[in-house]
Design an enzyme around this catalytic site. Structure first.
Site, PDB file in Angstrom:
ATOM      1  N   ASP A 101       0.746  -1.290   0.038  1.00 40.56           N
ATOM      2  CA  ASP A 101       0.132   0.090  -0.065  1.00 40.56           C
ATOM      3  C   ASP A 101       0.796   1.529   0.068  1.00 40.56           C
ATOM      4  O   ASP A 101       0.586   2.077   0.827  1.00 40.56           O
ATOM      5  CB  ASP A 101      -0.831   0.096   1.211  1.00 40.56           C
ATOM      6  CG  ASP A 101      -1.751  -1.253   1.408  1.00 40.56           C
ATOM      7  OD1 ASP A 101      -2.149  -1.570   0.213  1.00 40.56           O
ATOM      8  OD2 ASP A 101      -2.018  -1.681   2.527  1.00 40.56           O
ATOM      9  N   GLU A 111     -11.349   0.675  -3.820  1.00 43.05           N
ATOM     10  CA  GLU A 111     -10.684   1.083  -2.776  1.00 43.05           C
ATOM     11  C   GLU A 111      -9.240   1.727  -2.965  1.00 43.05           C
ATOM     12  O   GLU A 111      -9.179   2.050  -4.363  1.00 43.05           O
ATOM     13  CB  GLU A 111     -10.420  -0.107  -1.627  1.00 43.05           C
ATOM     14  CG  GLU A 111      -9.420  -1.141  -2.457  1.00 43.05           C
ATOM     15  CD  GLU A 111      -9.252  -2.422  -1.653  1.00 43.05           C
ATOM     16  OE1 GLU A 111      -9.970  -2.549  -0.629  1.00 43.05           O
ATOM     17  OE2 GLU A 111      -8.754  -3.320  -2.249  1.00 43.05           O
TER      18      GLU A 111
END
Length: 530
Positions: free
Chosen positions: A18, A187
């Site tokens: 991420d 997302e």
């Protein structure tokens, strides 16, 4: 791009998922997720986007990151790093704590960072966008407000954030539901502004093999966003699981001071027989450009490669992580920044007062529990490697200390030294699907208080060894252990493997400490199997 220089992907090997990036002048800063590990959210610095030096950990106090009994794949999800008007902002989600979505700030990216400002917002994966008029906007993910049709049927929403109060103000706007039909988990949103358009870049289809990147744009943050006509703009799902880089997604982009555009994103490198991702999700870098108002990633190829022409930036000579840590300055400097604990450490279980060694109390909590075991670890960064540590241990019956490789509480291997009467015993444990199995117990011919333990991995083939002469000669304890059980494809979750030193009382109170003289991680290109 610098066509005379190439770089290797990933730029951050091992469990660094991420990624989020920002530029301040000619300096670049990057952060990644840490889940239930402490300290949380490492922050890196670079000047060339290739060589990165860890300058700190953003969440380094328990007041910032109370992990409690978080599951290994809970805790901190998807941080975003941004800079505005002299202040760095990191926003993230603590999924297993009432903190939920929160912001911390700092004037120096190396810290110290503030305590959290909880936002009370719903969903996960928050991001910040600073517009040209100085206003700040929150962008996040939540279930569709009109009702989700299935688990993971989400929307991306936008709302103004008051930087003076650190509170969301006004109404939230459902900006986009993603580009793909009947696909879960839109997302990881980020907003950018270019040539009069607001761009909203997201990931879709989950973080497994079908991971994909999509983008939409609008003239206003509070009007419908129109998807790119050729979404998804990046995925590897169409090139098969045999390609060495898989599940690409969760991107962030940056423009260099020279006008080039680059994307950081996560991906994994399976290895061994079949599709097994022991290293977790790693940070990769790929070039991009803009064409007809939309991004083109790695022009002419459209995939993330393991070897790429470098950015047109001067080489940055980053300080490298040492393969071997002798704890020579531990009393003054503490542990190196890349060392981690599982959940918040119990401080009295660690003695950092003596230069040249690190001591761990035999803790009550096991590595198989959701507690706070006496465990200090590093990330696995290579498919083949060795881990070695020298141990001094005078434990009582039932107390053990040694080394471990850890995927999660239900999947791991341990090699531990203990005593049985007047002799020492070496025990190798396998934890698979939550069941602890003793694979081997080797009884030595006397009681030894000093021993070197070693783990070697050749791809998915693991073995443990020991030495009684300071590592000059090693004796095999057990070989041909199956490394595939340490992959997320078997064990589940979102993390990569860690490995390190461990001391346990197996559930009892103890005042015994195990002392480790060094810990050494030897990557595959340096590996000389013993």
């Amino acid at each position: 791009m610098n066509k005379n220089v190439t770089y290797s992907n990933p730029i951050l090997p091992g469990f660094y998922p991420d990624p989020s990036i920002c530029r301040v002048g000619d300096d670049y800063y990057l952060v990644t997720s840490t889940f239930a590990y402490f300290p949380g959210v490492p922050i890196f610095h670079s000047k060339d986007l290739i060589h990165w030096e860890q300058i700190g950990n953003i969440l380094e106090r328990e007041s910032q990151l109370p992990l409690g009994n978080s599951g290994v794949s809970e805790g901190i999800f998807a941080p975003t790093l941004r800079y505005h008007d002299g202040i760095f902002y990191m926003i993230t989600t603590h999924v297993s704590n009432p903190l939920g979505n929160f912001i911390v700030t700092a004037k120096d990216p190396a810290g110290p960072w503030s305590d959290p400002y909880p936002l009370g917002s719903s969903g996960i994966d928050p991001s910040l966008f600073f517009d040209e008029d100085g206003k700040c906007y929150y962008c996040g993910t939540q279930p569709r407000r009109e009702g989700s049709r299935y688990f993971g049927d989400n929307e991306i929403y936008i709302q103004e954030l008051d930087l003076n109060t650190m509170k969301l103000v006004g109404d939230s706007y459902p900006a986009w539901h993603g580009a793909l039909r009947n696909v879960e988990w839109p997302e990881g949103p980020h907003i950018y502004k270019k040539d009069g358009y607001y761009y909203l870049m997201i990931s879709e289809a989950g973080t497994g093999h079908h991971h994909a990147i999509s983008i939409a744009r609008s003239k206003s943050l509070f009007e419908p966003f129109q998807g790119c006509p050729y979404n998804p703009i990046m995925t590897h799902r169409h090139i098969g699981s045999s390609y060495p880089i898989v599940n690409v997604g969760h991107p962030d982009i940056v423009e260099t001071q020279n006008g080039e555009w680059w994307m950081v994103l996560l991906a994994s490198r399976p290895y061994g027989d079949g599709y097994h991702r022991n290293l977790g999700r790693e940070t990769f870098l790929t070039p991009m450009t803009w064409e007809n108002g939309w991004p083109i990633i790695n022009p002419g190829k459209g995939i993330v490669e393991d070897r790429v022409n470098a950015p047109n930036l001067p080489t940055f000579f980053a300080k490298k992580e040492a393969f071997r840590e002798d704890f020579d300055h531990i009393a003054e400097k503490g542990l190196p920044k890349h060392f981690m604990f599982l959940r918040n450490p119990i401080e009295e279980n660690y003695d950092l007062s003596k230069n040249g060694s690190l001591s761990l109390r035999c803790g009550k909590d096991l590595l198989t529990s959701d507690g706070r075991p006496s465990y200090v670890c590093l990330r696995q960064k290579d498919s083949s490697f060795a881990l070695e540590s020298a141990l001094h241990f005078e434990g009582k019956k039932g107390e053990q200390a040694g080394i471990a490789i850890f995927q999660n509480s239900n999947f791991q291997y341990q090699c531990l030294l203990g005593t049985d009467g007047n002799v020492s015993q070496l025990t190798v444990l396998k934890v698979e699907h939550g069941e602890t199995i003793t694979l081997c117990t080797k009884t030595l011919d006397a009681q030894y208080t000093d021993i070197v333990l070693r783990l070697e991995a050749e791809q998915q083939d693991l073995r443990f060894l020991y030495s009684l002469d300071d590592g000059t000669h090693f004796t095999e304890i057990i070989a041909h252990l199956n490394g595939q059980i340490l992959s997320t494809d078997v064990a589940g979750g979102f993390v990569g493997n860690t490995m390190g030193i461990y001391a346990t009382s197996n559930g009892k109170e103890s005042d015994t400490f195990a002392t480790f003289d060094y810990i050494e991680y030897i990557p595959c290109n340096e590996l000389n199997l013993k």
